[in-house]
Design an enzyme around this catalytic site. Structure first.
Site, PDB file in Angstrom:
ATOM      1  N   GLU A  99      13.617   6.926  -6.909  1.00 40.82           N
ATOM      2  CA  GLU A  99      12.041   6.979  -6.397  1.00 40.82           C
ATOM      3  C   GLU A  99      11.138   8.084  -6.964  1.00 40.82           C
ATOM      4  O   GLU A  99      11.771   8.979  -7.370  1.00 40.82           O
ATOM      5  CB  GLU A  99      11.960   7.226  -4.891  1.00 40.82           C
ATOM      6  CG  GLU A  99      10.675   7.376  -4.199  1.00 40.82           C
ATOM      7  CD  GLU A  99      10.030   6.183  -4.418  1.00 40.82           C
ATOM      8  OE1 GLU A  99       8.623   6.204  -5.115  1.00 40.82           O
ATOM      9  OE2 GLU A  99      10.109   5.179  -3.771  1.00 40.82           O
ATOM     10  N   ASP A 126      11.964   7.349 -13.466  1.00 49.57           N
ATOM     11  CA  ASP A 126      11.611   6.049 -13.517  1.00 49.57           C
ATOM     12  C   ASP A 126      12.944   5.157 -13.647  1.00 49.57           C
ATOM     13  O   ASP A 126      13.762   5.497 -14.173  1.00 49.57           O
ATOM     14  CB  ASP A 126      10.821   6.122 -15.055  1.00 49.57           C
ATOM     15  CG  ASP A 126      10.309   4.554 -15.219  1.00 49.57           C
ATOM     16  OD1 ASP A 126      11.302   3.605 -15.397  1.00 49.57           O
ATOM     17  OD2 ASP A 126       9.210   4.074 -15.365  1.00 49.57           O
ATOM     18  N   ASP A 149       5.646  -3.128  -4.994  1.00 47.33           N
ATOM     19  CA  ASP A 149       4.241  -3.329  -4.873  1.00 47.33           C
ATOM     20  C   ASP A 149       3.972  -4.727  -5.473  1.00 47.33           C
ATOM     21  O   ASP A 149       4.500  -4.993  -6.759  1.00 47.33           O
ATOM     22  CB  ASP A 149       3.510  -2.094  -6.017  1.00 47.33           C
ATOM     23  CG  ASP A 149       2.082  -1.998  -5.936  1.00 47.33           C
ATOM     24  OD1 ASP A 149       1.513  -3.141  -5.670  1.00 47.33           O
ATOM     25  OD2 ASP A 149       1.611  -1.044  -5.663  1.00 47.33           O
ATOM     26  N   LYS A 225      10.437   0.422  10.037  1.00 46.28           N
ATOM     27  CA  LYS A 225       9.277   0.652  10.733  1.00 46.28           C
ATOM     28  C   LYS A 225       8.060  -0.373  10.199  1.00 46.28           C
ATOM     29  O   LYS A 225       7.180  -1.000  10.823  1.00 46.28           O
ATOM     30  CB  LYS A 225       8.828   1.825  11.372  1.00 46.28           C
ATOM     31  CG  LYS A 225       9.818   2.800  11.960  1.00 46.28           C
ATOM     32  CD  LYS A 225       9.114   4.168  12.103  1.00 46.28           C
ATOM     33  CE  LYS A 225      10.124   5.078  12.994  1.00 46.28           C
ATOM     34  NZ  LYS A 225       9.799   6.403  13.203  1.00 46.28           N
ATOM     35  N   PHE A 226       8.194  -0.294   8.780  1.00 45.08           N
ATOM     36  CA  PHE A 226       7.097  -0.590   8.183  1.00 45.08           C
ATOM     37  C   PHE A 226       7.198  -2.505   8.208  1.00 45.08           C
ATOM     38  O   PHE A 226       6.368  -3.080   8.338  1.00 45.08           O
ATOM     39  CB  PHE A 226       7.157  -0.501   6.631  1.00 45.08           C
ATOM     40  CG  PHE A 226       6.727  -1.087   5.507  1.00 45.08           C
ATOM     41  CD1 PHE A 226       5.418  -1.052   5.081  1.00 45.08           C
ATOM     42  CD2 PHE A 226       7.500  -2.224   4.954  1.00 45.08           C
ATOM     43  CE1 PHE A 226       4.895  -2.025   4.368  1.00 45.08           C
ATOM     44  CE2 PHE A 226       6.855  -3.278   4.046  1.00 45.08           C
ATOM     45  CZ  PHE A 226       5.528  -2.823   3.632  1.00 45.08           C
TER      46      PHE A 226
END
Length: 246
Positions: A99, A126, A149, A225-226
């Site tokens: 991350e 990265d 993303d 939770k997301f």
């Protein structure tokens, strides 16, 4: 409703490193974020014990963890909730998180320390650099990419991490029969993932006929939770698991 993923995106492989995507386009944007006391503690106090760096180069997994065990990598773990849960529930398996965002790395390290986890290591780099320069070939039991993303605008599709060169690089790091597990809450991105994977050599889709090309959410993938919030809002989630066949 998508978490950010930590990896750069890809195009054709370079002659210098076959199968490795070039560094130009990134699939993430680094944003300044406020750090909580716990996150700062994780980075300052726990990082020296659990943190890794691309600068250290390639090391065997046995050297990293002091034992020989299955190893799973998660790319773009966000705040680290699901990764910590998996590491705690599976002490016989080693986990490596990648991350780039400092608050998430700090949060993960703080939680790992509080739980006394010894089977977890973290890169704040990265992901393509880590895969290419640090992880041995044919070494991983699995690689997880949860809610990267989606870059929904067409002009940004080139920033999506799931591209042919990326999945080929992943394949070279997976052990035979190792798996690439992806999950997204954007149906169009799920379709893109399927298109890329169906064209990728050396993989097979593990989905059962009744749900193919997708798999039901595996029990081993924690419900964050997301994701729970998304389910309450009626959002779908698509899981894909492909296995290396050679």
């Amino acid at each position: 409703m998508s978490d950010s993923s930590s990896s750069s995106e890809n195009a054709p492989a370079t002659p210098e490193s076959p199968g490795r995507p070039p560094r130009g386009i990134k699939s993430y944007v680094l944003r300044a974020g406020r750090m909580t006391a716990a996150q700062s503690r994780g980075l300052e106090e726990v990082w020296p014990r659990l943190g890794l760096s691309v600068a250290e180069g390639r090391q065997s997994l046995e050297a990293l963890f002091g034992r020989r065990a299955p190893c799973v990598v998660e790319v773009g773990f966000g705040m680290g909730q699901s990764l910590v849960e998996q590491a705690a529930a599976n002490p016989e398996t080693d986990f490596i998180g990648i991350e780039v965002h400092a608050p998430g790395v700090g949060k993960l390290l703080d939680e790992a320390d509080k739980r006394g986890l010894t089977n977890l290591r973290v890169y704040r780099d990265d992901a393509l650099e880590v895969l290419d320069k640090c992880l041995p070939e044919s070494s991983l039991t699995g690689l997880q990419l949860f809610f990267p993303d989606p870059w929904p605008k067409k002009k940004h599709h080139k920033r999506r991490i799931v591209q042919p060169a990326f999945v080929e690089l992943v394949r070279t790091r997976l052990a035979p029969h190792g798996y690439l597990h992806m999950a997204t809450d954007w149906e169009a991105y799920a379709e893109h993932m399927v298109e890329v994977m169906e064209e990728a050599p050396g993989y097979r889709n593990t989905a059962p006929p009744e749900s193919a090309p997708y798999v039901p959410r595996p029990e081993f993938r924690p419900l964050t939770k997301f994701e729970s919030r998304g389910e309450r809002l009626g959002h779908g989630v698509w899981d894909l698991i492909y296995a290396r066949v050679e």
